[in-house]
Design a protein around this motif. Structure first.
Motif: not given
Length: 790
Positions: A357-361, A366-369
């Motif tokens: 889910s990180l890419p969608f999150y 609008d971050k790069s977590l």
């Protein structure tokens, strides 16, 4: 022993796959939700902490009181920099900056537009950014110099050494690259790709800066300080608070209080209200930290509920173990071990969910977590989380099951009764209450956003774009406007010192007959002709700036300024602002320039062609937008070949003002859904178990004439009561929390009370659908089969 516990865990998993699936899925989603939330939280609280001087850096702010309120601002006058440095020896260093705007940076045929700042030589010494090449103390020794980011250096020069090369700024200024700065991290309060010496800015407009040397009321700069010891903050603030009173009083009826605001507060505590810090991102950090904990607790509650609900199935196991000599501690250890095993599996699945889910999150935020799996802190936190969640989830079932008496169990006399059911009801009520609160919160935030977005802005954003000005555009401005109008691509064009959606500068207003003690600070916009026509703002009284008059000493006030001044007819009045005497020629309606949540504020429109930075264009409504923009690009590219054509729609710029609250709305909606999903999952397990446990009762009732509907009502009514209790608990808390949330906005909705029953009914409907799906299965079962083993 652990091996034995693990074997039993695997056997129970195989024996009860549905309940194991519900437990692991609920815990996985709860853990994944909490991890995702905390990734955002940690990113927010880590802002600027990469700087070694983080604890000693401050920004100079000012409080100014007028109209019975205290207003706070971080834009200050030029003399403040040296005055603060000289006032207190505990101030080690001060720096001054000015935003240079979006600059065109070129090397030969390569050109890019990036944000740039003019900074004093102390800036890079105070803010110890990672300077890859160059020394902080000497990079600005040369007047025509620049420090650029590593990514910009790579874009301009490729593999060629950038240090010492010459680049062109805005097609008119050649500067030498004297430093290469590592790209700023995303969690930095600063956002720039190029820095140039403040002295270079001074040299390009010496007359203006000479007028500012002793001007304490023209506020155009940001000023930063470095303290020798952060423990001295309170006493330094007391020292500088009134240090400039004599200067300010000599300049006019103003008496601002200066103070230092620590870097640790910039991101999280960014708001001021009546001179006091009034929240900011910290409110949302706290809110979502609580949500992360509560979502995880909901998942833990599901585990507890299902484990205790199925206690009768494991009662004989407990009885046999006790009769064979197992003590209570051994049994508690067994059940806690099983809980930790389940949590470990759930944690692994949670990591998988997070990675998927990180890419969608990140796109949502609008971050790069990302999760740093190489960091020891991650594994320490992960193991601690597994143990904590495993203990919380398994503690109540462990102590509950281990308390069974072996004699009663083996005689079949065990019954959980109220001892087991009452706690489950409390836990289920808590789950539903939290779900209701999240639904209410999501709806209220959405309503607040919609309310603000529908606010009358005082101008028309339709087909309105802004284009940065350059020297070439200014020189050929009249020709450009004429060509654009002739080809029919635009309706109107104007120039100003700032975009329609941005506050750039402010000045104090003075006028004859001004009451003593009255102070009015007005937003100042310098413009060319046709500003009102282009933006669609309305002239209420008087006239607009006109080519038929000499308007170089004229001003247009907005209605808020007239109301604040408390004058009936301002036309032809003389007001003094920015050390200029200006004649009022018109009154316009109020335009919303600053925060969309703030009340409309005093504003002055000054005809001042010498200070213009932006061209605003009203595109034709008779042509498709793409065609109009293509025509504008063609004309500007011909007249301005050295600059890439860049534009921005005003409505898109305005939409960025909602970045934070839109983010909060998306996050609250997402995690409200996940919380409801986890709650529903637990409810599904409980409903399925309840229906299974009452199979024989249902069979008897059907034999005695009960219908399917009777059976469904019988099984679902207990859960319906729980939702009712949850609503009674959640409604007042939701009202209080959201009323407090809305109170931070000057322009806000009233708390919509109808949302409370709607959220309650929605939750009730979800619960009924889930319970009835399981009750229906029990109701349609043949009573012969359910009573066969009676």
């Amino acid at each position: 022993m652990i091996k034995n516990h693990f074997k039993i865990f695997i056997r129970n998993l195989q024996k009860n796959p549905i309940y194991t699936f519900i437990n692991i899925t609920g815990l996985s989603v709860g853990l994944a939700s909490s991890i995702l939330i905390m990734l955002w939280v940690f990113d927010e609280i880590s802002y600027d902490k990469q700087l070694d001087n983080y604890d000693r850096l401050y920004k100079v702010w000012r409080h100014i009181e007028y109209g019975g309120q205290i207003f706070s601002a971080d834009i200050l006058s030029l003399p403040v920099k040296e005055a603060v440095l000289n006032q207190d020896e505990r101030v080690e260093m001060t720096a001054i900056t000015n935003y240079g705007g979006e600059l065109v940076v070129a090397n030969g045929e390569k050109s890019f537009r990036h944000s740039g700042y003019f900074v004093s030589k102390e800036f890079l010494q105070m803010f110890d950014f990672d300077l890859i090449q160059g020394q902080p103390s000497s990079v600005f020794n040369k007047l025509e110099s620049a420090v650029i980011s590593a990514s910009l250096a790579s874009a301009l020069f490729g593999d060629v050494e950038a240090l010492g090369q010459t680049i062109k700024i805005d097609n008119g200024l050649d500067v030498e690259v004297t430093g290469i700065l590592a790209d700023l991290p995303a969690n930095s309060s600063f956002d720039f790709e190029i820095l140039m010496p403040f002295d270079l800015m001074v040299s390009r407009d010496q007359e203006w800066f000479e007028s500012l040397q002793n001007n304490w009321i023209n506020n155009s700069f940001h000023i930063y300080t470095l303290l020798k010891d952060p423990e001295d903050l309170a006493s330094v603030n007391a020292s500088i608070k009134d240090m400039a009173d004599d200067y300010y009083k000599a300049a006019g009826p103003v008496d601002p209080d200066l103070f230092l605001y620590p870097m640790s507060q910039w991101r999280l505590h960014s708001g001021f209200e009546n001179g006091e810090v009034s929240g900011g991102i910290i409110e949302y950090v706290r809110l979502f930290s609580v949500i992360a904990i509560l979502v995880l607790i909901i998942a833990c509650v599901n585990f507890m509920n299902l484990a205790t609900a199925r206690s009768e199935r494991r009662a004989k196991e407990v009885g046999i173990r006790k009769s064979l000599g197992s003590g209570k501690k051994q049994l508690i250890s067994q059940f806690l071990s099983e809980s930790i095993f389940v949590t470990t599996v759930a944690f692994l699945f949670a990591i998988l969910i997070v990675e998927i889910s990180l890419p969608f999150y990140n796109q949502l935020l609008d971050k790069s977590l990302y999760v740093n799996y190489l960091a020891p802190s991650f594994w320490i936190t992960g193991i601690a989380l597994i143990l904590l969640v495993g203990f919380i989830s398994g503690s109540y079932p462990a102590f509950f099951l281990s308390s069974f008496k072996p004699v009663k169990v083996l005689k079949g006399m065990i019954s959980t009764g109220k001892k087991g059911i009452a706690p489950r009801k409390v836990l289920v009520i808590s789950q539903f209450a939290f779900s209701i609160m999240l639904i209410v919160g999501t709806v209220v935030i959405f309503k607040q956003i919609k309310h603000v977005k529908s606010r009358d802005l005082g101008y028309n954003q339709d087909n309105l774009i802004t284009v940065p000005l350059s020297a070439e555009i200014n020189e050929n401005y009249e020709s450009i406007v004429n060509r654009l109008k002739q080809n029919g691509s635009v309706e109107s064009v104007t120039r100003s010192n700032s975009e329609v959606t941005q506050k750039f500068s402010s000045n104090l207003l003075e006028w004859e007959g001004m009451p003593e003690g009255v102070i009015i600070e007005a937003l100042t916009i310098t413009t060319d002709y046709d500003y009102l026509e282009t933006t669609g703002a309305q002239l209420l009284v008087g006239r607009d700036f006109s080519r038929n008059f000499n308007d170089t000493a004229c001003v247009i006030l907005n209605q808020a300024a007239v109301d604040t001044m408390n004058v009936e007819d301002p036309i032809d009045m003389t007001i003094r602002t920015a050390e200029m005497d200006l004649r009022v020629v018109g009154v316009m309606n109020d335009m919303l320039i600053g925060s969309p949540y703030d009340p409309k504020e005093p504003m002055t429109l000054i005809f001042f062609p010498e200070w213009l930075e932006v061209m605003t264009i009203k595109l034709s409504s008779n042509l498709p937008l793409t065609e109009s923009i293509a025509e504008v690009e063609s004309v500007l590219s011909e007249m301005n070949p050295a600059y890439p054509f860049e534009y921005e729609f005003v409505d898109e710029s305005f939409e960025r003002k909602f970045t934070t609250i839109n983010l909060i709305n998306r996050l609250s909606s997402l995690f409200a859904f996940l919380a409801i999903f986890v709650t529903s999952l637990g409810l599904l397990g409980l409903a399925a178990f309840t229906a299974e446990r009452r199979t024989k009762e249902v069979g008897i009732r059907k034999v005695l004439g009960a219908t399917i509907v009777n059976v469904m009502v019988l099984i679902s009514k207990d859960f319906t009561r729980l939702v009712g209790f949850a609503f009674l608990f959640a409604a007042p808390i939701s009202w209080y929390v959201l009323e407090s949330f809305l109170s931070q906005y000057n322009y806000r909705i009233d708390m919509p009370l109808w949302v409370l029953p709607v959220a309650g009914l929605s939750t009730l409907l979800i619960a009924i659908l889930i319970v009835c799906s399981q009750a229906f299965k029990a109701a349609i079962m043949n009573p012969v089969n359910s009573l066969r083993n009676e």
